[in-house]
Motif scaffolding. Structure first.
Motif, PDB file in Angstrom:
ATOM      1  N   LEU A   1      -4.000   1.362  -2.851  1.00  0.00           N
ATOM      2  CA  LEU A   1      -3.011   2.609  -3.627  1.00  0.00           C
ATOM      3  C   LEU A   1      -3.848   2.206  -5.183  1.00  0.00           C
ATOM      4  O   LEU A   1      -3.864   2.928  -5.435  1.00  0.00           O
ATOM      5  N   ALA A   2      -4.164   0.657  -5.304  1.00  0.00           N
ATOM      6  CA  ALA A   2      -4.875   0.621  -6.956  1.00  0.00           C
ATOM      7  C   ALA A   2      -5.912   1.691  -6.447  1.00  0.00           C
ATOM      8  O   ALA A   2      -6.246   2.110  -7.846  1.00  0.00           O
ATOM      9  N   ALA A   3      -6.903   1.375  -5.762  1.00  0.00           N
ATOM     10  CA  ALA A   3      -7.986   2.279  -5.264  1.00  0.00           C
ATOM     11  C   ALA A   3      -8.252   3.897  -5.251  1.00  0.00           C
ATOM     12  O   ALA A   3      -8.317   4.718  -5.815  1.00  0.00           O
ATOM     13  N   ALA A   4      -6.655   4.019  -4.665  1.00  0.00           N
ATOM     14  CA  ALA A   4      -6.497   5.540  -4.917  1.00  0.00           C
ATOM     15  C   ALA A   4      -5.960   6.281  -5.611  1.00  0.00           C
ATOM     16  O   ALA A   4      -6.539   7.264  -6.185  1.00  0.00           O
TER      17      ALA A   4
ATOM     18  N   ARG B   1      -5.913   9.573  -8.546  1.00  0.00           N
ATOM     19  CA  ARG B   1      -5.606  10.352  -8.968  1.00  0.00           C
ATOM     20  C   ARG B   1      -3.711   9.768  -9.397  1.00  0.00           C
ATOM     21  O   ARG B   1      -3.024   8.467  -9.277  1.00  0.00           O
ATOM     22  N   PRO B   2      -3.393  10.063 -10.835  1.00  0.00           N
ATOM     23  CA  PRO B   2      -3.136   9.163 -11.758  1.00  0.00           C
ATOM     24  C   PRO B   2      -1.275   9.611 -11.685  1.00  0.00           C
ATOM     25  O   PRO B   2      -0.908  10.236 -11.054  1.00  0.00           O
ATOM     26  N   GLY B   3      -0.418   8.672 -11.762  1.00  0.00           N
ATOM     27  CA  GLY B   3       1.051   8.031 -11.189  1.00  0.00           C
ATOM     28  C   GLY B   3       1.212   8.269 -10.359  1.00  0.00           C
ATOM     29  O   GLY B   3       2.527   7.846 -10.060  1.00  0.00           O
ATOM     30  N   LEU B   4      -0.053   7.704  -9.388  1.00  0.00           N
ATOM     31  CA  LEU B   4       0.112   7.285  -8.389  1.00  0.00           C
ATOM     32  C   LEU B   4       1.534   6.016  -7.747  1.00  0.00           C
ATOM     33  O   LEU B   4       1.917   5.445  -7.451  1.00  0.00           O
TER      34      LEU B   4
ATOM     35  N   ALA C   1       6.313   1.877  -0.676  1.00  0.00           N
ATOM     36  CA  ALA C   1       5.586   2.721  -1.637  1.00  0.00           C
ATOM     37  C   ALA C   1       3.809   3.032  -1.407  1.00  0.00           C
ATOM     38  O   ALA C   1       4.209   4.304  -2.050  1.00  0.00           O
ATOM     39  N   VAL C   2       4.118   3.307   0.294  1.00  0.00           N
ATOM     40  CA  VAL C   2       2.715   4.575   1.073  1.00  0.00           C
ATOM     41  C   VAL C   2       3.476   5.790   0.523  1.00  0.00           C
ATOM     42  O   VAL C   2       2.755   6.581   0.132  1.00  0.00           O
ATOM     43  N   VAL C   3       4.855   5.737   0.555  1.00  0.00           N
ATOM     44  CA  VAL C   3       5.746   7.421   1.095  1.00  0.00           C
ATOM     45  C   VAL C   3       5.893   7.708  -0.787  1.00  0.00           C
ATOM     46  O   VAL C   3       5.510   9.135  -1.058  1.00  0.00           O
ATOM     47  N   GLY C   4       6.355   6.821  -0.950  1.00  0.00           N
ATOM     48  CA  GLY C   4       6.733   7.031  -2.606  1.00  0.00           C
ATOM     49  C   GLY C   4       4.964   7.288  -3.702  1.00  0.00           C
ATOM     50  O   GLY C   4       5.298   8.195  -4.658  1.00  0.00           O
ATOM     51  N   ALA C   5       4.499   6.956  -3.008  1.00  0.00           N
ATOM     52  CA  ALA C   5       3.189   7.195  -3.065  1.00  0.00           C
ATOM     53  C   ALA C   5       2.460   8.877  -3.206  1.00  0.00           C
ATOM     54  O   ALA C   5       2.124   9.372  -4.322  1.00  0.00           O
ATOM     55  N   VAL C   6       2.803   9.578  -2.330  1.00  0.00           N
ATOM     56  CA  VAL C   6       2.935  10.276  -1.698  1.00  0.00           C
ATOM     57  C   VAL C   6       4.441  11.377  -2.943  1.00  0.00           C
ATOM     58  O   VAL C   6       3.375  12.398  -3.075  1.00  0.00           O
ATOM     59  N   SER C   7       4.903  10.862  -2.871  1.00  0.00           N
ATOM     60  CA  SER C   7       6.347  11.873  -3.489  1.00  0.00           C
ATOM     61  C   SER C   7       7.807  10.841  -3.262  1.00  0.00           C
ATOM     62  O   SER C   7       7.884  10.586  -1.739  1.00  0.00           O
ATOM     63  N   VAL C   8       8.246  10.392  -3.863  1.00  0.00           N
ATOM     64  CA  VAL C   8       9.479   9.522  -3.862  1.00  0.00           C
ATOM     65  C   VAL C   8      10.136  10.454  -3.532  1.00  0.00           C
ATOM     66  O   VAL C   8      11.012   9.653  -2.840  1.00  0.00           O
TER      67      VAL C   8
END
Length: 201
Positions: free
Chosen positions: A99-102, A106-109, A148-155
């Protein structure tokens, strides 16, 4: 486009290595012949389909990793009714790195990922404390990385995934039949990561 046709083949190899890992884990499981290989191959083929639908290349490692780990975890839960720490705990640093790499693209991820992880894990921890028989400790440990991974897409999709998991296991719970909960968590969470462009981005 041709390279995406190789994903199922790579999934077969990754699934075989995963099956060997489960055999070697002190608290793993003995998977049925071919189930890890076919499961990971199918997950990676669908992840490739997501990429063809517009999933950015920098995000693709997330559904690939979750597809691989998700198959192994589902097998463990279905076969042995447990989620080994050797799979759930290392997921946190690995997810954090991905997620840090992503986040560079994508700012705000990252704040969204933290919020999603806290929401999923917090809700499951509360259920575990209030009704210990409803969720296993492994489900709570898994919830943080999935959130975490789902929230990175959309909380907002985090409670949707939790609701989908609850609905999937509700009939068995009402009938007082013990069913593994991890597969019901993993499938909707993985679909969100595999098709983020379709669902949220």
């Amino acid at each position: 486009m041709l390279i995406f046709a190789l994903f199922p083949l790579a999934g077969l190899v990754a699934g075989h290595l995963g099956a060997r890992l489960l055999h070697a884990c002190p608290r793993g499981a003995v998977p049925a012949a071919g189930c890890c290989e076919l499961g990971v191959a199918a997950a990676w083929a669908l992840a490739a389909a997501g990429a063809l639908a517009g999933t950015p290349p920098w995000w693709l490692p997330v559904p690939l990793l979750l597809g691989w780990a998700g198959v192994l975890l589902a097998v463990c839960d279905l076969k042995a009714a447990r989620l080994p720490d050797v799979l759930t705990l290392p997921a946190y640093p690995v997810v954090a790195v991905l997620l840090a790499a992503a986040a560079a693209h994508r700012p705000g991820l990252l704040p969204a990922a933290v919020a999603g992880g806290a929401l999923f894990a917090g809700a499951y921890l509360a259920v575990r404390l209030l009704r210990p028989a409803a969720l296993g400790a492994g489900d709570v440990k898994l919830a943080g990385s999935l959130g975490a991974v789902v929230g990175a897409v959309s909380v907002p999709l985090v409670p949707v995934v939790m609701a989908a998991a609850a609905v999937a296991t509700l009939p068995a719970a009402r009938a007082r039949i013990a069913v593994p909960h991890a597969p019901a968590m993993l499938v909707p969470a993985w679909l969100v990561t595999a098709f983020p462009v379709v669902l949220a981005w």
